[in-house]
Design a protein around this motif. Structure first.
Motif, PDB file in Angstrom:
ATOM      1  N   LYS A  80       0.830  -1.211   0.000  1.00 34.90           N
ATOM      2  CA  LYS A  80       0.000   0.000   0.000  1.00 34.90           C
ATOM      3  C   LYS A  80       0.863   1.258   0.000  1.00 34.90           C
ATOM      4  O   LYS A  80       0.555   2.234  -0.676  1.00 34.90           O
ATOM      5  CB  LYS A  80      -0.926   0.004   1.216  1.00 34.90           C
ATOM      6  CG  LYS A  80      -1.971  -1.097   1.191  1.00 34.90           C
ATOM      7  CD  LYS A  80      -2.856  -1.045   2.433  1.00 34.90           C
ATOM      8  CE  LYS A  80      -3.907  -2.144   2.398  1.00 34.90           C
ATOM      9  NZ  LYS A  80      -4.763  -2.135   3.622  1.00 34.90           N
ATOM     10  N   SER A  81       1.949   1.225   0.771  1.00 32.88           N
ATOM     11  CA  SER A  81       2.801   2.408   0.900  1.00 32.88           C
ATOM     12  C   SER A  81       3.441   2.790  -0.428  1.00 32.88           C
ATOM     13  O   SER A  81       3.488   3.972  -0.787  1.00 32.88           O
ATOM     14  CB  SER A  81       3.886   2.170   1.946  1.00 32.88           C
ATOM     15  OG  SER A  81       3.320   1.926   3.218  1.00 32.88           O
ATOM     16  N   TRP A  82       3.950   1.794  -1.164  1.00 32.94           N
ATOM     17  CA  TRP A  82       4.552   2.094  -2.462  1.00 32.94           C
ATOM     18  C   TRP A  82       3.543   2.762  -3.393  1.00 32.94           C
ATOM     19  O   TRP A  82       3.874   3.712  -4.109  1.00 32.94           O
ATOM     20  CB  TRP A  82       5.084   0.824  -3.109  1.00 32.94           C
ATOM     21  CG  TRP A  82       6.545   0.582  -2.883  1.00 32.94           C
ATOM     22  CD1 TRP A  82       7.567   1.490  -3.029  1.00 32.94           C
ATOM     23  CD2 TRP A  82       7.162  -0.651  -2.479  1.00 32.94           C
ATOM     24  NE1 TRP A  82       8.768   0.886  -2.738  1.00 32.94           N
ATOM     25  CE2 TRP A  82       8.558  -0.418  -2.406  1.00 32.94           C
ATOM     26  CE3 TRP A  82       6.674  -1.921  -2.198  1.00 32.94           C
ATOM     27  CZ2 TRP A  82       9.466  -1.411  -2.040  1.00 32.94           C
ATOM     28  CZ3 TRP A  82       7.577  -2.912  -1.840  1.00 32.94           C
ATOM     29  CH2 TRP A  82       8.963  -2.661  -1.763  1.00 32.94           C
ATOM     30  N   ASN A  83       2.319   2.287  -3.350  1.00 33.20           N
ATOM     31  CA  ASN A  83       1.315   2.864  -4.231  1.00 33.20           C
ATOM     32  C   ASN A  83       0.920   4.272  -3.792  1.00 33.20           C
ATOM     33  O   ASN A  83       0.724   5.167  -4.615  1.00 33.20           O
ATOM     34  CB  ASN A  83       0.088   1.964  -4.285  1.00 33.20           C
ATOM     35  CG  ASN A  83      -0.725   2.167  -5.551  1.00 33.20           C
ATOM     36  OD1 ASN A  83      -0.167   2.242  -6.645  1.00 33.20           O
ATOM     37  ND2 ASN A  83      -2.019   2.267  -5.418  1.00 33.20           N
ATOM     38  N   ASP A  84       0.828   4.488  -2.482  1.00 32.33           N
ATOM     39  CA  ASP A  84       0.474   5.812  -1.963  1.00 32.33           C
ATOM     40  C   ASP A  84       1.487   6.861  -2.401  1.00 32.33           C
ATOM     41  O   ASP A  84       1.117   7.954  -2.841  1.00 32.33           O
ATOM     42  CB  ASP A  84       0.393   5.783  -0.434  1.00 32.33           C
ATOM     43  CG  ASP A  84      -0.845   5.078   0.083  1.00 32.33           C
ATOM     44  OD1 ASP A  84      -1.737   4.769  -0.725  1.00 32.33           O
ATOM     45  OD2 ASP A  84      -0.920   4.836   1.303  1.00 32.33           O
ATOM     46  N   ILE A  85       2.776   6.536  -2.264  1.00 35.56           N
ATOM     47  CA  ILE A  85       3.775   7.543  -2.620  1.00 35.56           C
ATOM     48  C   ILE A  85       3.975   7.629  -4.134  1.00 35.56           C
ATOM     49  O   ILE A  85       4.404   8.671  -4.643  1.00 35.56           O
ATOM     50  CB  ILE A  85       5.110   7.320  -1.880  1.00 35.56           C
ATOM     51  CG1 ILE A  85       5.653   5.906  -2.048  1.00 35.56           C
ATOM     52  CG2 ILE A  85       4.948   7.651  -0.398  1.00 35.56           C
ATOM     53  CD1 ILE A  85       6.959   5.645  -1.298  1.00 35.56           C
ATOM     54  N   ALA A  86       3.621   6.577  -4.859  1.00 34.34           N
ATOM     55  CA  ALA A  86       3.646   6.665  -6.318  1.00 34.34           C
ATOM     56  C   ALA A  86       2.629   7.696  -6.798  1.00 34.34           C
ATOM     57  O   ALA A  86       2.904   8.480  -7.716  1.00 34.34           O
ATOM     58  CB  ALA A  86       3.353   5.308  -6.941  1.00 34.34           C
ATOM     59  N   LYS A  87       1.462   7.716  -6.171  1.00 36.95           N
ATOM     60  CA  LYS A  87       0.436   8.691  -6.534  1.00 36.95           C
ATOM     61  C   LYS A  87       0.933  10.116  -6.291  1.00 36.95           C
ATOM     62  O   LYS A  87       0.693  11.025  -7.090  1.00 36.95           O
ATOM     63  CB  LYS A  87      -0.835   8.441  -5.719  1.00 36.95           C
ATOM     64  CG  LYS A  87      -1.561   7.159  -6.076  1.00 36.95           C
ATOM     65  CD  LYS A  87      -2.743   6.926  -5.138  1.00 36.95           C
ATOM     66  CE  LYS A  87      -3.432   5.605  -5.435  1.00 36.95           C
ATOM     67  NZ  LYS A  87      -4.532   5.310  -4.472  1.00 36.95           N
ATOM     68  N   ILE A  88       1.639  10.307  -5.175  1.00 38.68           N
ATOM     69  CA  ILE A  88       2.190  11.631  -4.870  1.00 38.68           C
ATOM     70  C   ILE A  88       3.212  12.035  -5.933  1.00 38.68           C
ATOM     71  O   ILE A  88       3.228  13.179  -6.400  1.00 38.68           O
ATOM     72  CB  ILE A  88       2.825  11.639  -3.468  1.00 38.68           C
ATOM     73  CG1 ILE A  88       1.749  11.427  -2.402  1.00 38.68           C
ATOM     74  CG2 ILE A  88       3.576  12.945  -3.215  1.00 38.68           C
ATOM     75  CD1 ILE A  88       2.300  11.225  -1.004  1.00 38.68           C
ATOM     76  N   ALA A  89       4.070  11.083  -6.317  1.00 41.19           N
ATOM     77  CA  ALA A  89       5.076  11.366  -7.336  1.00 41.19           C
ATOM     78  C   ALA A  89       4.427  11.736  -8.669  1.00 41.19           C
ATOM     79  O   ALA A  89       4.851  12.689  -9.337  1.00 41.19           O
ATOM     80  CB  ALA A  89       5.991  10.154  -7.519  1.00 41.19           C
ATOM     81  N   ILE A  90       3.404  11.001  -9.049  1.00 37.67           N
ATOM     82  CA  ILE A  90       2.688  11.304 -10.297  1.00 37.67           C
ATOM     83  C   ILE A  90       2.061  12.680 -10.234  1.00 37.67           C
ATOM     84  O   ILE A  90       2.137  13.465 -11.191  1.00 37.67           O
ATOM     85  CB  ILE A  90       1.615  10.231 -10.576  1.00 37.67           C
ATOM     86  CG1 ILE A  90       2.259   8.881 -10.911  1.00 37.67           C
ATOM     87  CG2 ILE A  90       0.672  10.672 -11.686  1.00 37.67           C
ATOM     88  CD1 ILE A  90       3.038   8.846 -12.206  1.00 37.67           C
ATOM     89  N   ASP A  91       1.446  13.010  -9.101  1.00 37.91           N
ATOM     90  CA  ASP A  91       0.819  14.320  -8.934  1.00 37.91           C
ATOM     91  C   ASP A  91       1.836  15.456  -9.016  1.00 37.91           C
ATOM     92  O   ASP A  91       1.477  16.602  -9.308  1.00 37.91           O
ATOM     93  CB  ASP A  91       0.076  14.403  -7.594  1.00 37.91           C
ATOM     94  CG  ASP A  91      -1.193  13.574  -7.579  1.00 37.91           C
ATOM     95  OD1 ASP A  91      -1.665  13.184  -8.667  1.00 37.91           O
ATOM     96  OD2 ASP A  91      -1.713  13.300  -6.479  1.00 37.91           O
ATOM     97  N   ASN A  92       3.096  15.131  -8.733  1.00 35.83           N
ATOM     98  CA  ASN A  92       4.160  16.137  -8.786  1.00 35.83           C
ATOM     99  C   ASN A  92       4.985  16.052 -10.072  1.00 35.83           C
ATOM    100  O   ASN A  92       6.090  16.586 -10.136  1.00 35.83           O
ATOM    101  CB  ASN A  92       5.062  16.004  -7.564  1.00 35.83           C
ATOM    102  CG  ASN A  92       4.432  16.609  -6.321  1.00 35.83           C
ATOM    103  OD1 ASN A  92       4.530  17.806  -6.076  1.00 35.83           O
ATOM    104  ND2 ASN A  92       3.752  15.783  -5.532  1.00 35.83           N
TER     105      ASN A  92
END
Length: 250
Positions: A80-92
């Protein structure tokens, strides 16, 4: 080269617990060996109950200017954590996502130039790449690298369904189904795994691999076996993801 002239944005995604020095070593070696031609950012996930959180802040403060960011959240599976921070990276604005780890160090100069050059072999931007980690070589994609288009097409980086293992295997399996697994042997991102003798088995390893975590109190089922069963029972989801990617491939 100033920030407005970066060619690509590469985000390294790393959940971590109890290893602030290890995470710093990852960030430090990545920055040291980067060319400066591309933006390299770091998204970290730290559990809010990790007693080492203040140490993480201290260890990483020198890298805030290069885009090192901590997300503090509830203790959860790294899936879950990898996916959560992947979303943040994409948003940035990340163009490329790489699975990181807090016992990984980079050893190859201009690794980012090499990576970006390899991505140009796939003009449709659908690929799953990996570096030489000193353990798996070309046999297994232990730290997958995918594009933002891959993420947006599939709808996730990691699937969020595993207890601990099989996140890399999940991504690699999808890549093999579409013939887009691509090994980059000339870049070394060394995995200092305790099983190789390059690091000691610490509290974090024991938390996920120790007897109290490997076996459930109810049925004594090995957590690795649990994740294996989850992987085997979700093949249809990977087939679906592969079909989605095929539709945008040239």
């Amino acid at each position: 080269m100033n920030s407005g002239e970066f060619l690509m944005h590469i985000a390294i995604l790393t959940p971590s617990r109890g290893r602030p020095s290890g995470l710093r070593n990852l960030v430090q070696t990545v920055v040291k060996h980067s060319s400066g031609n591309h933006k390299v950012s770091f998204e970290h996930y730290i559990d809010y109950d990790d007693p080492f959180y203040p140490k993480y802040v201290e260890e990483l403060k020198d890298f805030e200017g290069v885009g090192s960011r901590i997300t503090l959240g509830p203790p959860q599976s790294v899936s879950k954590s990898w996916n959560d921070i992947a979303k943040i990276a994409i948003d940035n604005g990340a163009d490329i996502l790489m699975m990181g780890n807090d016992d990984l160090i980079f050893n190859t100069s201009d690794w980012d130039n090499i990576l970006v050059e390899e991505t140009r072999k796939f003009p449709d931007k659908i690929y799953c790449m990996w570096f030489n980690d000193g353990i798996n070589d070309g046999k297994h994609c232990a730290f997958p690298i995918v594009s933002s288009l891959w993420f947006n097409t599939v709808g996730h980086f990691s699937p969020g369904i595993f207890n601990f293992l099989y996140n890399d295997t999940w991504i690699f399996d999808i890549a093999k189904r579409i013939g887009r697994g691509h090994y980059i042997p000339q870049v070394t991102a060394e995995h200092l795994h305790f099983s190789t003798g390059k690091s000691k088995k610490d509290k974090t390893s024991k938390r996920y691999r120790g007897i109290t975590k490997i076996f459930s109190k109810l049925n004594k089922t090995h957590i690795f076996e649990k994740d294996k069963v989850i992987f085997q029972n979700t093949e249809s989801l990977r087939i679906e993801a592969a079909e989605k990617l095929k539709k945008v491939m040239n």
